[in-house]
Design a protein around this motif. Structure first.
Motif, PDB file in Angstrom:
ATOM      1  N   ALA A  33       0.830  -1.207   0.000  1.00 55.34           N
ATOM      2  CA  ALA A  33       0.000   0.000   0.000  1.00 55.34           C
ATOM      3  C   ALA A  33       0.866   1.260   0.000  1.00 55.34           C
ATOM      4  O   ALA A  33       0.595   2.206  -0.750  1.00 55.34           O
ATOM      5  CB  ALA A  33      -0.946  -0.010   1.201  1.00 55.34           C
ATOM      6  N   LEU A  66      -4.686   0.983  -5.261  1.00 55.00           N
ATOM      7  CA  LEU A  66      -4.581   1.192  -3.810  1.00 55.00           C
ATOM      8  C   LEU A  66      -5.952   1.079  -3.156  1.00 55.00           C
ATOM      9  O   LEU A  66      -6.098   0.417  -2.122  1.00 55.00           O
ATOM     10  CB  LEU A  66      -3.954   2.557  -3.519  1.00 55.00           C
ATOM     11  N   LEU A  69      -6.965  -2.552  -3.040  1.00 60.91           N
ATOM     12  CA  LEU A  69      -6.219  -3.261  -2.001  1.00 60.91           C
ATOM     13  C   LEU A  69      -6.775  -2.925  -0.626  1.00 60.91           C
ATOM     14  O   LEU A  69      -6.975  -3.816   0.209  1.00 60.91           O
ATOM     15  CB  LEU A  69      -4.731  -2.902  -2.076  1.00 60.91           C
ATOM     16  N   MET A  70      -7.045  -1.653  -0.384  1.00 62.68           N
ATOM     17  CA  MET A  70      -7.582  -1.245   0.913  1.00 62.68           C
ATOM     18  C   MET A  70      -8.964  -1.870   1.153  1.00 62.68           C
ATOM     19  O   MET A  70      -9.255  -2.323   2.252  1.00 62.68           O
ATOM     20  CB  MET A  70      -7.679   0.286   0.991  1.00 62.68           C
ATOM     21  N   LEU A  85      -3.601   4.703   6.140  1.00 63.09           N
ATOM     22  CA  LEU A  85      -3.636   4.353   4.717  1.00 63.09           C
ATOM     23  C   LEU A  85      -4.894   4.918   4.064  1.00 63.09           C
ATOM     24  O   LEU A  85      -4.844   5.424   2.936  1.00 63.09           O
ATOM     25  CB  LEU A  85      -3.559   2.837   4.530  1.00 63.09           C
TER      26      LEU A  85
END
Length: 120
Positions: A33, A66, A69-70, A85
């Motif tokens: 990340a 991103l 992924l989060m 993040l």
């Protein structure tokens, strides 16, 4: 004689595999990340070099990855790791919107499929 490299000719491969095996999944996720965030910041022109490496098409891909992924890892990493993040992701999304000559409609920007629409 074969051109293929045998395991004996690749020193360190076994050591690298052992090293990565010892890294907790959360650490791998956070590292990926942070790498995506850093690359997106560069492509958004947010570094000292500014516009030298600015490429909004590339930035869009990185911010979207991103966000995905989060979203996918939200239940796997603690809020201790996730909160900064998420803040960074939102900052990148807003920076993208600001850098765009023709901003995306709310909900259509990079990663907004996962985070919901951003206004601003």
């Amino acid at each position: 004689m074969s051109d293929a490299t045998s395991p004996q000719e690749t020193p360190g491969y076994d050591a690298m595999a052992r090293d990565i095996a010892e890294v907790p999944a959360v650490e791998v996720i956070v590292t990926v990340a942070v790498n995506l965030m850093s690359a997106a910041a560069v492509k958004l022109g947010l570094t000292e070099e500014g516009d030298e490496h600015k490429d909004l098409d590339e930035a869009r891909k990185l911010v979207h990855a991103l966000a995905g992924l989060m979203d996918a890892s939200a239940t796997e990493i603690s809020s201790f790791h996730a909160a900064p993040l998420r803040d960074g992701l939102k900052s990148l999304q807003l920076a993208f919107r600001e850098a765009s000559l023709v901003p995306d409609e709310p909900g259509k920007g990079p990663g907004e499929k996962y985070t919901g629409p951003l206004y601003g």
